[in-house]
Design an enzyme around this catalytic site. Structure first.
Site, short mmCIF file in Angstrom:
data_model
loop_
_atom_site.label_atom_id
_atom_site.label_comp_id
_atom_site.label_asym_id
_atom_site.label_seq_id
_atom_site.Cartn_x
_atom_site.Cartn_y
_atom_site.Cartn_z
N ASP A 175 14.02 3.20 2.07
CA ASP A 175 13.21 1.96 1.43
C ASP A 175 12.88 0.84 2.08
OD1 ASP A 175 11.99 0.72 -0.75
OD2 ASP A 175 14.32 0.78 -1.82
N ASP A 176 11.26 0.67 1.89
CA ASP A 176 11.04 -0.42 3.15
C ASP A 176 11.01 -0.55 4.86
OD1 ASP A 176 9.78 -1.43 0.55
OD2 ASP A 176 11.23 -2.89 0.99
N ARG B 4 6.07 6.94 -4.25
CA ARG B 4 7.18 8.16 -4.92
C ARG B 4 6.19 8.92 -5.56
NH1 ARG B 4 12.26 5.43 -3.04
NH2 ARG B 4 11.55 3.73 -2.44
N ASP C 22 8.95 4.49 2.64
CA ASP C 22 8.53 4.33 1.59
C ASP C 22 6.38 3.67 0.85
OD1 ASP C 22 9.63 2.39 1.15
OD2 ASP C 22 9.80 2.88 -1.13
N ASN C 23 7.01 2.44 2.04
CA ASN C 23 6.12 1.95 2.80
C ASN C 23 6.04 0.58 4.01
OD1 ASN C 23 6.80 0.90 -0.11
ND2 ASN C 23 7.38 -0.52 1.57
N CYS D 244 6.23 1.05 -3.04
CA CYS D 244 7.46 1.91 -2.80
C CYS D 244 7.51 2.63 -4.74
CB CYS D 244 8.61 1.61 -3.38
SG CYS D 244 8.72 -0.26 -4.30
N HIS E 200 13.54 5.03 -9.74
CA HIS E 200 11.82 3.66 -9.58
C HIS E 200 10.63 4.04 -10.32
CE1 HIS E 200 9.67 0.09 -8.05
NE2 HIS E 200 10.24 -0.07 -9.27
N LYS F 87 17.63 5.57 -5.36
CA LYS F 87 16.49 5.28 -6.31
C LYS F 87 15.35 5.70 -6.95
CE LYS F 87 13.06 1.89 -4.74
NZ LYS F 87 12.37 0.83 -4.20
N LYS G 274 4.16 -4.59 4.26
CA LYS G 274 4.08 -4.02 2.23
C LYS G 274 3.30 -4.98 1.36
CE LYS G 274 7.37 -3.25 -1.28
NZ LYS G 274 9.08 -3.80 -2.17
N HIS H 52 16.24 -2.60 2.02
CA HIS H 52 15.28 -2.99 0.68
C HIS H 52 16.29 -4.70 0.71
CE1 HIS H 52 13.45 -4.05 -2.19
NE2 HIS H 52 12.76 -3.70 -2.98
#
Ligand code: NAG
Length: 552
Positions: A14-15, A56, A319-320, A52, A118, A116, A377, A212
């Site tokens: 994540d990030d 996904r 994810d980004n 994110c 989301h 996660k 991001k 994150h």
């Protein structure tokens, strides 16, 4: 274990920034992921959405986020209710107009997710309704990594579900909960549940919430990085660029984009105390990546022990781009992000990284990880959408040497068709479980990875991006970019990414025909996906960065 169809394991960070792994240029210790990269392949032109949940939705549907239900992140869409409310593609959850990858693979495959989600806060949209036979997930986009004040409802709500049942986090999360290790524990417990698995191959999604914010990690791991960041983010950026060039992740002559910062003071102007404080945040960030890697190592050890590693397709991705806190610049619900953190957390130097601290590392450290790319991001520039990916399945990629870089342009929408291709499971087409569904916009990597095809996407493939008002459209190596004010000019820019990964030379005057063609493609993309254009940021958005000239 019988060797039938391959297992598939997709690990999402994540990030995580582009150069945050050792094998991509980092000083952070990531031996397990580096080992995967060195015996697998490193993708250097893999693209996601700039945030994110949209990414996904593309991962699980193989199509564009504006079709799959995440046309915008809800936090942003709320600022423009007249534009987005009730619009198709803007449901805010993975909608039922797409066939989700686990829905397609189950029951032939044993499908499991830990981490996660989301992709829908409410029960009808939970992972158990979308084909996951086993699921343990954090429902919103971020959460405290340690168990801390589980009564919190607004800012960082503790919303977890397991197999369709809402958890009581106070009672059901252990007191020593730490996100990366607990998500891994759950994942492994599902994986080893032979009664449920019934000898089937598995499709596993392991979606860490690290690194994150809030930046939190065990003290002994943070200590490993003490002193490593004492020269500051600009020095780190230079060091990362050099190592990435040495590793062949970027070409040595790439011109990096200049750094932009919302900070008033850069490193040299900080006091010794301020430097120590900033470095401690980066030490904590590094520790989170280090912990993530250790946990990936646990999964690999189990697969090895079960004799299943060779028969498992493993993909690891972010994810980004790294998170430079553009969010902080956007007004959300009338209060700033800093106000929301409030008095509840203790952010004193020695407390940073603990469960009751809440820090993020800011735009300068983020740009050390996204360089040479522009920004991070939430931007449609390459810093927001070009992410690291490791592909590990030596059986399929025998024609390549371990550790080779794959420079071909790819996107997260390609993963679904690639998995279906490798597992030999067909996409259902237009109708699925009694509903009409969209087709796939991505392309399988399998022929290319077997060297049966020279390309993945040919030069005529058009790919579009849109989030937070920022637009991009790419054909071959040309990319047109539109960033509304105050973050950008509100005019289309044009870049040649073959020469200029840093997006430093705006060619819109030089190649007007190329730009015109791309803008036409933008209209087509916009119509095909039904996306809703915004030309401005929410009222009150401020952005007055200082541009740092590169002295090196
Ligand atoms: C790119 O060039 C066009 C044409 O000169 C101009 O309108 C636009 O403002 C430029 N954008 C940037 C970010 O330099």
């Amino acid at each position: 274990m019988t060797v039938g169809k391959p297992n598939v394991l997709i690990i999402v960070a994540d990030d995580l920034g582009f150069t945050d792994l050792g094998s991509f240029g980092a000083e952070i210790q990531t031996p397990n992921l580096d080992q995967l990269a060195e015996s697998g392949l490193k993708f250097t032109s893999f693209h996601t959405a700039s945030a994110c949940s949209p990414t996904r939705s593309m991962l699980l549907s193989g199509t564009d986020n504006h079709l799959a239900g995440l046309g915008q992140m809800a936090e942003y869409a709320r600022n423009f209710p007249e534009k987005f409310q009730g619009k198709p593609g803007y449901e805010g959850y993975l909608n039922y107009k797409v066939a989700a990858l686990p829905e397609i693979l189950s029951p032939e495959y044993y499908t499991l997710i830990s981490g996660k989600w989301h992709l829908g806060l409410h029960e009808p949209y939970w992972p158990d309704k979308r084909g996951f036979e086993q699921s343990f997930t954090l429902l919103p986009g971020a959460g405290n990594h340690y168990k801390f004040d589980t009564s919190e409802k607004e800012f960082m709500p503790y919303l977890y579900q397991e197999n369709g049942r809402r958890l009581d986090p106070e009672k059901e999360l252990p007191d020593d909960f730490y996100s990366s290790s607990y998500f891994t524990d759950k994942f492994l417990s599902f994986l080893e549940d032979e009664q449920k698995r019934k000898g089937r191959p598995f499709f596993g999604l392991l979606t860490y919430t690290a690194p994150h914010w809030p930046l939190q990690a065990p003290e002994e791991t943070i200590k490993k990085y003490k002193g490593v960041y004492d020269s500051g983010p600009l020095a780190l950026r230079k060091q990362r660029l050099e190592k990435a060039a040495d590793l062949g992740i970027i070409t040595a002559d790439t011109i990096p984009h200049l750094v932009e910062t919302k900070d008033e003071k850069v490193w040299d102007e900080l006091s010794a105390e301020e430097k120590t404080y900033s470095a401690r945040k980066m030490e904590t960030y590094a520790a989170m990546v280090d912990e993530l890697d250790k946990n990936v190592g646990r999964v690999i050890e189990i697969l090895k022990a079960k004799g299943e590693l060779e028969n498992t397709v493993i993909m690891f991705m972010s994810d980004n781009g790294a998170e430079g806190m553009l969010l902080e610049a956007l007004p959300f619900g009338g209060t700033s992000f800093a106000d929301k953190i409030g008095d509840k957390y203790n952010n004193e130097l020695d407390n940073i990284g603990k469960g009751d601290s809440f820090v993020y590392y800011g735009d300068l450290w983020a740009q050390a990880a996204t360089a040479p790319r522009h920004m991070y991001k939430m931007w449609a520039t390459e810093g927001g959408i070009n992410c690291p990916l490791i592909f590990h399945y030596p059986k399929l990629t025998r024609e390549w040497a371990g550790g080779d870089t794959i420079e071909a342009f790819t996107t997260v929408m390609d993963i679904l068709p690639t998995v279906l291709d490798i597992t030999g499971v067909p996409h259902p087409g237009k109708y699925f479980k009694g509903r009409e569904v969209y087709g796939v916009r991505g392309t399988s990597w399998s022929p290319f990875l077997q060297r049966r095809s020279k390309t993945i996407h040919d030069d005529n493939t058009v790919t579009g991006w849109e989030l937070f008002g920022q637009r991009a459209i790419r054909k071959g190596f040309y990319k047109a970019l539109y960033v509304p004010p105050p973050l950008g000019t509100g005019e289309w820019e044009l870049y040649d990414l073959a020469q200029d990964l840093g997006e430093t030379k705006n060619l819109s005057d030089v190649l007007p025909e190329v730009l015109k063609d791309l803008i036409n493609h933008w209209s087509i993309y916009s119509a095909e996906t039904g996306l809703i254009e915004v030309n401005e940021y929410p009222k009150g958005t401020k952005y007055h960065p200082q541009i740092i000239e590169d002295k090196h």
